[in-house]
Design an enzyme around this catalytic site. Structure first.
Site, mmCIF file in Angstrom:
data_model
loop_
_atom_site.group_PDB
_atom_site.id
_atom_site.type_symbol
_atom_site.label_atom_id
_atom_site.label_comp_id
_atom_site.label_asym_id
_atom_site.label_seq_id
_atom_site.Cartn_x
_atom_site.Cartn_y
_atom_site.Cartn_z
ATOM 1 N N GLY A 83 38.719 26.308 33.978
ATOM 2 C CA GLY A 83 40.023 26.890 33.674
ATOM 3 C C GLY A 83 40.696 26.443 32.398
ATOM 4 O O GLY A 83 41.745 26.986 32.039
ATOM 5 N N GLU A 91 34.097 22.212 36.167
ATOM 6 C CA GLU A 91 33.222 23.364 35.879
ATOM 7 C C GLU A 91 33.726 24.197 34.708
ATOM 8 O O GLU A 91 34.122 25.356 34.879
ATOM 9 C CB GLU A 91 33.148 24.262 37.118
ATOM 10 N N GLY A 99 33.759 26.718 31.670
ATOM 11 C CA GLY A 99 32.930 27.814 31.166
ATOM 12 C C GLY A 99 33.424 28.179 29.782
ATOM 13 O O GLY A 99 32.839 27.833 28.751
ATOM 14 N N CYS A 117 34.479 56.594 24.569
ATOM 15 C CA CYS A 117 35.379 57.712 24.839
ATOM 16 C C CYS A 117 36.430 57.268 25.828
ATOM 17 O O CYS A 117 36.368 57.582 27.023
ATOM 18 C CB CYS A 117 34.591 58.879 25.407
HETATM 19 N N1 LLP Z 1 34.476 27.644 38.433
HETATM 20 C C1 LLP Z 1 34.757 28.722 39.185
HETATM 21 C C2 LLP Z 1 34.593 28.651 40.614
HETATM 22 C C3 LLP Z 1 35.188 29.906 38.574
HETATM 23 O O1 LLP Z 1 35.462 30.952 39.324
HETATM 24 C C4 LLP Z 1 35.318 29.971 37.165
HETATM 25 C C5 LLP Z 1 35.747 31.192 36.496
HETATM 26 C C6 LLP Z 1 34.999 28.816 36.415
HETATM 27 C C7 LLP Z 1 34.594 27.667 37.081
HETATM 28 C C8 LLP Z 1 35.079 28.784 34.911
HETATM 29 O O2 LLP Z 1 36.359 28.970 34.436
HETATM 30 P P1 LLP Z 1 36.655 28.848 32.859
HETATM 31 O O3 LLP Z 1 36.463 27.401 32.472
HETATM 32 O O4 LLP Z 1 35.693 29.722 32.167
HETATM 33 O O5 LLP Z 1 38.053 29.287 32.718
HETATM 34 N N2 LLP Z 1 36.464 37.205 33.039
HETATM 35 C C9 LLP Z 1 37.682 36.423 32.877
HETATM 36 C C10 LLP Z 1 37.544 35.033 33.403
HETATM 37 C C11 LLP Z 1 37.135 34.967 34.856
HETATM 38 C C12 LLP Z 1 36.960 33.567 35.323
HETATM 39 C C13 LLP Z 1 36.292 33.552 36.648
HETATM 40 N N3 LLP Z 1 36.011 32.255 37.143
HETATM 41 C C14 LLP Z 1 38.045 36.435 31.383
HETATM 42 O O6 LLP Z 1 37.323 37.018 30.600
HETATM 43 O O7 LLP Z 1 39.076 35.881 31.004
#
Ligand code: LLP
Length: 432
Positions: free
Chosen positions: A247, A289, A291, A360
């Site tokens: 997050g 975690e 991402g 489109c």
């Molecule tokens: N762990 C879990 C259980 C998650 O559901 C997620 C993201 C992460 C870790 C990683 O979160 P991050 O560090 O990437 O914020 N498609 C959306 C984001 C969806 C995130 C879903 N879960 C976007 O493009 O902003």
């Protein structure tokens, strides 16, 4: 436009990883995702070094949903990270890349029987269990296969993080996890005594994505540690792991003020120690975690400018050869991006234009009101910070083929995902 990682301007031209963007566009065509490998590795190391992983008991699991080609699995493994997967497809990819299965965290709010079987057969380290249906299925499949499985419970801590509605997950009204308030977690804990094959070893919470404020994370730490203490007392279940999800927010535009990874890690560790000491419990092994904060800024997209439509006194539409098929985030979340023209980086910004995609769909707009330099058809436009949730959320809408991905480092470019051909687009279709 902010320069990230190894981006450099030489003369009037932008290069990434020591490779000129113009050269990349010519060699691989556009749209093209460009990944700055050194920046990915730097971000991994920032987490690993600051989260007491080496020589400690904590873990950093990269959230594969952000971007998970085979090559990314290799980088993650080499950087001593674990991996969070969320589907059979991601798990399959990790297995193909020979990623160590004991370092996998298997997420998802509706894992199918096939996915669970696959996870158990591969020997994934932890299932992060979301609901009762899944609990029963894992026990049943373990019984059939004569296997045992360690699990976490995903819980909904009731934290409201300030981010886009669609990417908020920790609040009570959420499809994810066992809620605390309605007694679901309590019921799940009570049920654990009935299961012979699964062992609950930790709790997980993920409160949302693209979060800039530390407080919701610190509140989550408090809630989780209190649960470890209460569950130990009331259920005689001694949880050794706490997984705080991902997050951490990143920079897309000037409006974003992300926290330092180092600060995030230190504050989480400090708070965990403080809260556990107040509760009189040992600090559990901590897992995070990330991402987006690993891969977002390391990725950029190159496009070729096509039609330029000047609607006098209204708007100038600059259309590129990609759009919502390679980056759906602006259409889906109104996400903002920065852009530039790679061979005119130092030119003065003279036009306010709207960068449109080629689908489109009126909503296929990549950037509204971008300031750019004397833009002309044939120019190569770059949008930055597209590494996370770009390629992984790409689609074949309008039968537009998937774009290629190259990794650049030390002056060398390497293709890691091929451009999809029209023939490959037809691959699944049966003509007769
Ligand atoms: N762990 C879990 C259980 C998650 O559901 C997620 C993201 C992460 C870790 C990683 O979160 P991050 O560090 O990437 O914020 N498609 C959306 C984001 C969806 C995130 C879903 N879960 C976007 O493009 O902003």
């Amino acid at each position: 436009m902010k320069l990230h990682g190894s981006m450099k301007i030489e003369g009037n031209e932008l290069s990434i990883g020591g490779v000129r963007c113009m050269e990349l566009a010519k060699k691989y065509q556009t749209p093209l995702y460009v990944i700055d490998e050194e920046l990915v590795r730097e971000k991994c190391r920032e987490y690993i070094q600051n989260f007491e992983v080496i020589g400690g008991r904590n873990k950093v699991a990269y959230a594969g949903k952000a971007f998970l080609p085979l090559y990314m699995c290799k980088i993650i493994e080499e950087e001593n990270m674990c991996l969070d997967v969320v589907s059979g497809g991601e798990l399959y990819t990790a297995n193909k890349a020979n990623f160590p299965m004991d370092k996998i965290f298997f997420h998802g709010n509706n894992k199918t029987r096939e996915e669970i079987s696959m996870g158990i057969e591969f020997g994934v380290g932890r299932f992060v269990v979301d609901n009762f249906y899944e609990l029963d299925l894992i026990e049943e499949i373990c019984e059939e296969k004569d296997r045992y499985q360690e699990i976490y419970f995903r819980i909904t801590p009731g934290i409201e993080a300030h981010t886009h509605e669609y990417i908020k997950t920790g609040q009570i009204d959420s499809k994810f996890g066992f809620a605390l308030v309605n007694g679901d977690l309590e019921r799940a804990l009570e049920r654990m005594s009935e299961y012979k094959r699964i062992k609950l070893v930790g709790l997980h919470a993920h409160i949302g994505s693209q979060i800039f404020d530390l407080d919701p994370f610190l509140d989550t730490v408090d809630i989780m540690m209190k649960l470890v203490s209460d569950i130990g007392k009331n259920h005689d279940i001694h949880l050794k792991d706490i997984d705080l999800g991902g997050g951490v927010g990143v920079y897309y535009t000037k409006e974003d003020e992300p926290m330092e990874i180092k600060e995030f890690c230190e504050k989480i560790l400090d708070r965990s120690k403080k809260t556990c000491s107040e509760l009189g419990i040992d600090v559990p092994n901590l897992v995070i975690e990330p991402g987006r904060s690993i891969i977002a800024n390391a990725g950029s997209t190159l496009y070729t400018v096509g039609s330029i439509k000047d609607i006098k006194d209204v708007r100038v539409y600059v259309s590129v050869d990609g759009g919502m098929t390679d980056n759906v985030r602006p259409s889906l979340y109104h996400a903002g991006y920065e852009c530039s023209i790679v061979n005119k980086v130092n030119n003065e910004k003279v036009n306010k234009v709207t960068i449109a995609g080629k689908c489109c769909e009126s909503g296929d707009i990549l950037i509204t009101d971008a300031d750019v330099m004397n833009i002309e058809s044939g120019d190569i436009l770059i949008t930055t910070s597209t590494g996370a949730y770009g390629y992984s959320m790409s689609s074949n809408y309008n039968k537009i083929p998937r774009s290629a991905v190259v990794v650049v480092k030390d002056g060398i470019d390497k293709l890691i995902c091929k451009r999809q051909s029209y023939e490959e687009l037809m691959y699944l279709e049966i003509g007769e």
